[in-house]
Write an enzyme that holds these catalytic residues in place. Structure first.
Site, PDB file in Angstrom:
ATOM      1  N   ASP A  99       4.259   7.463 -13.294  1.00 25.19           N
ATOM      2  CA  ASP A  99       5.400   6.702 -12.735  1.00 25.19           C
ATOM      3  C   ASP A  99       6.042   7.871 -12.217  1.00 25.19           C
ATOM      4  O   ASP A  99       5.965   8.888 -12.432  1.00 25.19           O
ATOM      5  CB  ASP A  99       5.953   5.927 -13.726  1.00 25.19           C
TER       6      ASP A  99
ATOM      7  N   ALA B  95       4.064  -1.823 -15.058  1.00 23.75           N
ATOM      8  CA  ALA B  95       3.111  -0.984 -15.999  1.00 23.75           C
ATOM      9  C   ALA B  95       2.433   0.121 -15.558  1.00 23.75           C
ATOM     10  O   ALA B  95       2.148   1.272 -15.950  1.00 23.75           O
ATOM     11  CB  ALA B  95       2.163  -2.132 -16.505  1.00 23.75           C
ATOM     12  N   LYS B  96       2.015   0.229 -14.179  1.00 21.08           N
ATOM     13  CA  LYS B  96       1.260   1.117 -13.459  1.00 21.08           C
ATOM     14  C   LYS B  96       0.012   1.695 -14.469  1.00 21.08           C
ATOM     15  O   LYS B  96      -0.273   2.882 -14.400  1.00 21.08           O
ATOM     16  CB  LYS B  96       2.109   2.529 -13.045  1.00 21.08           C
ATOM     17  N   ARG B  97      -0.504   0.838 -15.071  1.00 18.13           N
ATOM     18  CA  ARG B  97      -1.674   0.901 -16.076  1.00 18.13           C
ATOM     19  C   ARG B  97      -3.012   1.475 -15.095  1.00 18.13           C
ATOM     20  O   ARG B  97      -3.055   0.792 -13.922  1.00 18.13           O
ATOM     21  CB  ARG B  97      -2.097  -0.149 -16.837  1.00 18.13           C
ATOM     22  N   THR B 121       1.487  -4.092 -12.146  1.00 21.54           N
ATOM     23  CA  THR B 121       1.357  -2.992 -11.064  1.00 21.54           C
ATOM     24  C   THR B 121       0.201  -2.218 -11.909  1.00 21.54           C
ATOM     25  O   THR B 121       0.274  -2.057 -13.048  1.00 21.54           O
ATOM     26  CB  THR B 121       2.358  -2.327 -10.809  1.00 21.54           C
TER      27      THR B 121
END
Lengths: 277, 277
Positions: A99, B95-97, B121
């Site tokens: 991130d 979350a950008k997992r 996300t």
């Protein structure tokens, strides 16, 4: 934890095994479900059955987040248990976060400071400023994804860069050489794709590599060692489901130990072949 | 929530604003710190001050994870509050997992099922099988990172693919066209890089785009609309710090509202210019 301390542990235990605590309530022995914190109880018993054979434990955060605050409590208790009773092992938060800097600082604080892990896995898609905040913590490790163990890893990781002539994962390794060093960075290289170890080793001969994909996912330990071992081993090979769910009855600890022992014995042979023990 | 419902909300509120709840205890008004759950109290008050101006709220998980189980409780309470009192808004887990399928299924369950968010996300680095598990949930949205708003976004997102002739983020958009549709996928495109909107829109003319980077990070709303708006708006523009930390005294709600209102009014002009309201 330093690289030298990690290597000392490898030599002492004759192992470069990481046990993955991908703990699922639907897969652990039923008799544990009556406990106050079944996930922690399961982890504790797996740790007690394997800690002399493993140099690291990896906690995949997804398996804890799915249970919300209760899952986080199990996670916290597991890390604390490891740090208290087995302070020699490397504790990895398998988070694969990535991130912007402002957020990365928060994640770094969450896993290194609040949770007290030694290492965290990080995804490179956002580039340098998304990774650097993790590298500010002394004695901690940032483990950058290079080649992952899943089937569709090649969708983007194998993109051929017209400017550099490299595949994308090679550029990840090369660029990140300037962000940290082999004293605070490692790379994820999946055991399921041994053909790419040589490229990673070409650019990062001295770094430790975290290797998922042995066991349930089909990777070969022999091939990983052939292609990835360096003069202080340089490998941390993870097995999760293959060890922790070897048995789901009252015997689960002894079966988990058997699986871990089998891997440790194979590792000892490979360490000997390379003159490291 | 369907794309049509989202568009109806945009027309009704004359806004395509998302408020980012990147809540930090060190930045919220001091008088809230004596409350039982200061993060939730802050979020609740920000929501009450802005909900008629915003179509979405985005919760960046890092800011909650840093507080462990207590942070997760604040997160759970905030999502529940939104779903109970303002069921029309889109709730995004930022979350950008990005993880292997087995783990992705856990994350999808965590955010869609356990937490009850509408969207999450996701980072594309691991390819198709790391994204598909999120797409199995009816009425939920997977928001894939294409161009992020940070400075070093170009380290890998702008890698020029020798085979396809595209930049990496274009390949992300193009490949993922076969994984989902404009009914369950969106893309992140940072406001700080308006020059890449055209490329995303070429490949994804009908998708909604989640646009961070307006405000504190310096992106221009005008340029985002010029380059990214489509016939049902197709934009969800996020502002976090610029709104929620506009003031840190007892007046924080009215100052936050002022900032949100200013953005909403600019958005209304842009929607009118494009004949959408």
């Amino acid at each position: 934890m330093t690289a030298q301390e990690l290597f000392e542990q490898i030599k002492k235990k004759r192992s470069f095994l990481c046990v993955g605590l991908d703990t699922e309530l639907t897969k652990i022995p039923e008799h544990l479900l009556t406990k106050d914190d079944p996930m922690f109880e399961f982890n504790r018993k797996i740790i007690e059955a394997t800690h002399d054979l493993a140099i690291a434990y990896k906690l995949n955060l997804a398996f804890y987040e799915v249970h919300g605050a209760a899952g986080w409590n199990s996670l916290v208790k597991t890390v604390k248990y490891l740090k208290t009773h087995h302070p020699d092992v490397l504790v990895i938060a398998d988070a694969k976060r990535g991130d912007i800097a402002n957020t990365a600082r928060m994640y770094a604080k969450a896993y290194f400071h609040s949770l007290g892990c030694d290492a965290v896995t990080v995804s490179p898609y956002l580039g340098q400023d998304s990774v650097v905040p993790y590298l500010q913590y002394d004695g901690k490790w940032t483990i950058l994804l290079a080649i992952t163990s899943n089937e569709s890893f090649g969708d983007f990781q194998l993109v051929h860069n017209k400017q550099t002539g490299n595949l994308l994962f090679e550029d990840v390794v090369l660029k990140s050489m300037h962000w940290g060093s082999d004293a605070n960075m490692m790379f994820v290289v999946g055991a399921t794709h041994p053909e790419y170890f040589a490229a990673v080793r070409k650019h990062a001969p001295h770094h430790f590599l975290l290797v998922p994909g042995v066991g349930e996912q089909g990777g070969s330990l022999q091939k990983v060692a052939e292609n990835g071992m360096n003069d202080r081993c340089g490998l941390i090979v993870n097995s999760s489901r293959g060890i922790i769910y070897a048995d789901i009855t009252g015997n689960f600890t002894s079966e988990a130990r058997k699986r871990a022992l089998k891997l440790q014995q194979e590792m000892e042979v490979l360490l000997k072949q390379n003159g490291l023990v």
